[in-house]
Scaffold this motif. Structure first.
Motif, PDB file in Angstrom:
ATOM      1  N   LYS A 424      63.413  26.057  25.602  1.00 44.58           N
ATOM      2  CA  LYS A 424      62.633  26.395  26.774  1.00 44.58           C
ATOM      3  C   LYS A 424      62.298  24.815  27.288  1.00 44.58           C
ATOM      4  O   LYS A 424      62.364  23.902  26.578  1.00 44.58           O
ATOM      5  N   ALA A 425      61.795  25.051  28.698  1.00 46.33           N
ATOM      6  CA  ALA A 425      60.842  23.262  29.427  1.00 46.33           C
ATOM      7  C   ALA A 425      60.324  24.026  29.480  1.00 46.33           C
ATOM      8  O   ALA A 425      59.667  24.737  29.199  1.00 46.33           O
ATOM      9  N   SER A 426      59.274  22.645  30.195  1.00 45.56           N
ATOM     10  CA  SER A 426      57.760  22.252  30.132  1.00 45.56           C
ATOM     11  C   SER A 426      57.499  23.513  31.229  1.00 45.56           C
ATOM     12  O   SER A 426      58.530  23.533  32.260  1.00 45.56           O
ATOM     13  N   THR A 427      56.723  23.965  31.586  1.00 49.08           N
ATOM     14  CA  THR A 427      56.626  24.881  32.307  1.00 49.08           C
ATOM     15  C   THR A 427      55.662  24.356  33.361  1.00 49.08           C
ATOM     16  O   THR A 427      55.774  24.619  34.873  1.00 49.08           O
ATOM     17  N   LEU A 428      55.143  23.694  33.362  1.00 49.60           N
ATOM     18  CA  LEU A 428      55.171  22.455  34.561  1.00 49.60           C
ATOM     19  C   LEU A 428      56.682  21.993  35.501  1.00 49.60           C
ATOM     20  O   LEU A 428      56.545  21.761  36.761  1.00 49.60           O
ATOM     21  N   ALA A 429      57.187  21.686  35.111  1.00 51.01           N
ATOM     22  CA  ALA A 429      57.982  20.751  35.532  1.00 51.01           C
ATOM     23  C   ALA A 429      59.048  22.361  35.864  1.00 51.01           C
ATOM     24  O   ALA A 429      59.943  22.024  37.279  1.00 51.01           O
ATOM     25  N   GLN A 430      58.987  23.270  35.125  1.00 52.22           N
ATOM     26  CA  GLN A 430      59.669  24.312  35.890  1.00 52.22           C
ATOM     27  C   GLN A 430      59.072  24.920  37.322  1.00 52.22           C
ATOM     28  O   GLN A 430      59.317  24.560  38.422  1.00 52.22           O
ATOM     29  N   LEU A 461      64.280  27.659  31.359  1.00 48.75           N
ATOM     30  CA  LEU A 461      64.765  27.340  30.532  1.00 48.75           C
ATOM     31  C   LEU A 461      62.945  28.479  30.406  1.00 48.75           C
ATOM     32  O   LEU A 461      62.039  27.880  29.426  1.00 48.75           O
ATOM     33  N   ASP A 462      62.995  29.496  29.862  1.00 46.71           N
ATOM     34  CA  ASP A 462      61.741  30.348  29.568  1.00 46.71           C
ATOM     35  C   ASP A 462      61.624  30.186  27.679  1.00 46.71           C
ATOM     36  O   ASP A 462      60.947  30.939  27.070  1.00 46.71           O
ATOM     37  N   GLY A 463      62.922  29.995  27.211  1.00 48.05           N
ATOM     38  CA  GLY A 463      62.563  30.594  25.045  1.00 48.05           C
ATOM     39  C   GLY A 463      63.574  31.353  25.305  1.00 48.05           C
ATOM     40  O   GLY A 463      62.978  31.943  23.984  1.00 48.05           O
ATOM     41  N   THR A 464      63.887  32.419  26.747  1.00 46.01           N
ATOM     42  CA  THR A 464      64.024  33.396  25.878  1.00 46.01           C
ATOM     43  C   THR A 464      65.771  33.683  25.918  1.00 46.01           C
ATOM     44  O   THR A 464      66.588  34.769  25.876  1.00 46.01           O
ATOM     45  N   ARG A 465      66.200  32.591  26.855  1.00 46.04           N
ATOM     46  CA  ARG A 465      67.885  33.254  26.726  1.00 46.04           C
ATOM     47  C   ARG A 465      68.402  32.363  26.088  1.00 46.04           C
ATOM     48  O   ARG A 465      68.332  31.030  26.048  1.00 46.04           O
ATOM     49  N   ALA A 469      73.475  34.175  28.026  1.00 44.45           N
ATOM     50  CA  ALA A 469      72.389  34.810  28.979  1.00 44.45           C
ATOM     51  C   ALA A 469      72.679  33.144  29.828  1.00 44.45           C
ATOM     52  O   ALA A 469      72.457  33.782  31.252  1.00 44.45           O
ATOM     53  N   LEU A 470      72.618  32.069  30.081  1.00 43.29           N
ATOM     54  CA  LEU A 470      72.646  31.440  30.147  1.00 43.29           C
ATOM     55  C   LEU A 470      74.097  31.039  31.371  1.00 43.29           C
ATOM     56  O   LEU A 470      73.918  30.232  32.157  1.00 43.29           O
ATOM     57  N   ILE A 471      75.197  30.952  30.982  1.00 41.53           N
ATOM     58  CA  ILE A 471      76.438  30.396  31.771  1.00 41.53           C
ATOM     59  C   ILE A 471      76.280  32.111  32.061  1.00 41.53           C
ATOM     60  O   ILE A 471      76.948  32.011  33.593  1.00 41.53           O
ATOM     61  N   ALA A 472      75.829  33.499  31.764  1.00 44.20           N
ATOM     62  CA  ALA A 472      76.231  34.168  32.543  1.00 44.20           C
ATOM     63  C   ALA A 472      75.286  34.338  33.912  1.00 44.20           C
ATOM     64  O   ALA A 472      75.514  34.496  34.960  1.00 44.20           O
ATOM     65  N   SER A 519      65.396  13.728  28.999  1.00 43.95           N
ATOM     66  CA  SER A 519      65.033  13.419  30.023  1.00 43.95           C
ATOM     67  C   SER A 519      63.045  14.095  29.543  1.00 43.95           C
ATOM     68  O   SER A 519      62.438  13.796  30.456  1.00 43.95           O
ATOM     69  N   ALA A 520      62.929  14.412  28.772  1.00 45.26           N
ATOM     70  CA  ALA A 520      61.524  14.426  27.690  1.00 45.26           C
ATOM     71  C   ALA A 520      61.417  15.523  28.985  1.00 45.26           C
ATOM     72  O   ALA A 520      59.481  16.093  28.890  1.00 45.26           O
ATOM     73  N   MET A 521      61.410  16.447  28.733  1.00 45.33           N
ATOM     74  CA  MET A 521      62.231  17.878  29.502  1.00 45.33           C
ATOM     75  C   MET A 521      61.930  19.204  28.397  1.00 45.33           C
ATOM     76  O   MET A 521      60.803  20.614  29.100  1.00 45.33           O
ATOM     77  N   LEU A 522      61.903  19.191  27.728  1.00 45.10           N
ATOM     78  CA  LEU A 522      61.874  20.557  26.606  1.00 45.10           C
ATOM     79  C   LEU A 522      60.908  20.732  25.673  1.00 45.10           C
ATOM     80  O   LEU A 522      60.332  19.542  25.055  1.00 45.10           O
ATOM     81  N   VAL A 523      60.753  21.759  25.163  1.00 47.55           N
ATOM     82  CA  VAL A 523      59.385  21.544  24.205  1.00 47.55           C
ATOM     83  C   VAL A 523      60.099  22.472  23.320  1.00 47.55           C
ATOM     84  O   VAL A 523      61.106  23.424  23.385  1.00 47.55           O
ATOM     85  N   ALA A 524      59.485  22.464  22.064  1.00 41.13           N
ATOM     86  CA  ALA A 524      59.719  23.275  20.728  1.00 41.13           C
ATOM     87  C   ALA A 524      59.578  25.182  21.316  1.00 41.13           C
ATOM     88  O   ALA A 524      58.343  25.539  22.283  1.00 41.13           O
TER      89      ALA A 524
END
Length: 524
Positions: A424-430, A461-465, A469-472, A519-524
């Motif tokens: 899951k990525a930062s929604t602001l970065a997204q 990267l919304d935490g659901t894939r 799924a990401l490779i697809a 790069s500090a883009m991902l969150v828990a």
């Protein structure tokens, strides 16, 4: 702010980005070093005056959902931009209001941190006075205010360039065209002075190289606004003092220290050690400084100017210092370096500590955690108690921090450096990536994502894939032509089987995810 200035900001918005040096987690660490007990940044009330399109204060609210953030901005267009971002991110802890700073009233309440970046020297004297009065009347007892401003002597020469630009564009109304003509004049001046070896030609060429990197909105508002009134540090401190505010220091703390000059200069500057402002003013003279980031507190707040290592106990260290090979260093010594400088040591405690911090980067480590990790890394035949380890680490961290080589934070920042099964990525970065804007991370930095897959995959990267799924998703991007890649062997393109292509995509995905994490883009 005049109606003319408001119109200019509506016509050409000043695009505010994240600025780590204005953030409470950074400011509070400096305040703690000077003996203050600043409010916790994660739960603070934070005010930004002149917040433009909200690029900085929105990032604060996004990173610290338990904080309460308020932005004030006169430009209706910029307020609308800020509120659009807030609505998209569904942030509940921030309000951005269209308001003239002069209309700021007691109804706005009290704040732990007040930020005024890039306004103080661009407004009239009455607005400057109001900014300081807001800090005086709306800053909580242990609160800290940040005010940045163009300063002299550096702006004495830049003022000459500003005069040229104002004269050259005085008959032009459209801000965009003004910038076009300003760049054209710079190009002409740069070409005509390029061969000159006199001090004036060299100065102009260096300035023009620097300005070439700035965007349109910065150039217009810094050089062509009606108001731009640089002042010396001692003048700013006097103005703050009139409102019972005291100068704490600069957000780049290492610039305050005479010891960072060559020994002969440091010895002379030490003559003024009992008058901080006087000493720093002379350092500004020596550096030809043109910009300052000053921190203020209430005059009755106790400050301890002698910084001691003991005050690092609750702070968090971040370091990019890493071991490097240097044949000039004597045997038994280890060199750690980054782009800002280096450190040479033979102390096993320090060596273990710096290795540990580098491995954790970009995450921070509190001193107590670092002590525990170092204790585990020391050789079994080296018996050292925790107090000794802590003393050694605190001393060296303070030393490299005051040289500007590492960071100290008042709290950890909300990102992870391990990649989960469903990243899951930062929604602001997204959001920024989908808008075609450079991404900002949770270290409050603006950066370009170099990996082609990283920028492409970030919005998903919304935490659901999971990985499959990401490779697809990447396979779909390849099929549509949105993602191009080829594999070459001995200079010739190789056609891959479906299984091989999937392996290549999986590897590229993993590389990009690791890069985003570091790069500090991902969150828990």
């Amino acid at each position: 702010m005049s109606s003319e200035q408001q119109d200019s900001y509506d016509a050409l918005p000043y695009l505010s980005n994240v600025m780590h040096y204005t953030q409470p987690y950074h400011i509070a660490a400096i305040a703690q070093l000077f003996g203050m007990n600043p409010p916790r940044p994660e739960t603070a009330r934070i005010l930004e005056l002149g917040c433009a399109n909200g690029g900085n204060i929105v990032a604060t609210a996004h990173a610290f959902p338990q904080a309460t953030c308020v932005g004030i901005e006169l430009s209706a267009r910029q307020v609308a931009m800020a509120n659009g971002i807030i609505q998209h991110l569904d942030l509940k802890n921030i309000v951005v209001k269209q308001m003239d700073i002069l209309d700021f009233s007691e109804q706005e309440g009290m704040f732990d941190y007040i930020i005024a970046h890039g306004i103080y020297t661009w407004v009239t004297a009455d607005v400057q006075e109001k900014i300081l009065r807001i800090c005086q009347q709306h800053l909580n007892p242990n609160g800290i205010a940040y005010i940045s401003y163009n300063t002299k002597p550096g702006w004495n020469m830049r003022g000459t360039i500003r005069d040229m630009m104002l004269y050259h564009t005085k008959s032009i109304k459209d801000p965009h065209e003004k910038v076009v003509q300003m760049r054209a004049l710079w190009q002409f001046l740069a070409e005509t002075t390029q061969a000159g070896r006199d001090s004036y030609s060299l100065f102009l060429n260096e300035e023009f190289k620097l300005f070439a990197e700035f965007d349109e909105s910065y150039l217009f508002h810094d050089f062509l606004e009606a108001e731009n009134n640089p002042l010396y540090l001692h003048e700013f401190v006097e103005q703050a003092s009139a409102h019972d505010l005291v100068y704490v220091g600069d957000t780049y703390l290492h610039t305050m220290l005479a010891s960072n000059f060559p020994p002969e200069i440091a010895n002379t500057l030490s003559l003024f050690k009992d008058d901080l402002v006087h000493q720093e003013q002379y350092m500004d003279f020596l550096r030809n400084r043109h910009f300052r980031h000053s921190l203020l507190c209430h005059k009755n707040t106790p400050l301890q100017r002698a910084i001691s290592a003991e005050r690092l106990i609750n702070l968090y260290a971040v370091s990019t210092l890493e071991e490097v090979q240097d044949t000039q260093v004597p045997a038994g010594k280890t060199v750690f370096a980054n782009r800002l400088g280096n450190l040479v040591t033979d102390n096993p405690i320090i060596i273990a500590g710096l290795h540990c911090l580098r491995e954790q980067f970009p995450q921070s480590m509190q001193l107590s955690d670092l002590v525990a990790q170092v204790k585990l890394r020391l050789p079994s035949d080296l018996v050292v108690d925790s107090a000794t380890i802590e003393h050694n680490l605190a001393d060296i961290l303070l030393q490299v921090y005051t040289k500007g080589l590492i960071e100290l934070h008042a709290c950890p920042l909300p990102f992870v450096i391990t990649v989960s099964d469903k990243p899951k990525a930062s929604t602001l970065a997204q959001w920024r990536i989908t808008q075609g804007i450079k991404a900002s991370n949770l270290r409050f930095e603006t950066l370009t994502i170099e990996h082609p897959v990283g920028g492409l995959i970030l919005p998903y990267l919304d935490g659901t894939r999971d990985r499959a799924a990401l490779i697809a998703l990447l396979q779909e991007k390849v099929s549509s032509g949105e993602l191009l890649f080829d594999v070459k062997k001995e200079g010739n393109e190789v056609e891959l089987t479906a299984a091989q292509a999937q392996t290549v995509l999986a590897q590229a995905l993993e590389e990009s995810l690791q890069l985003l994490a570091r790069s500090a883009m991902l969150v828990a």
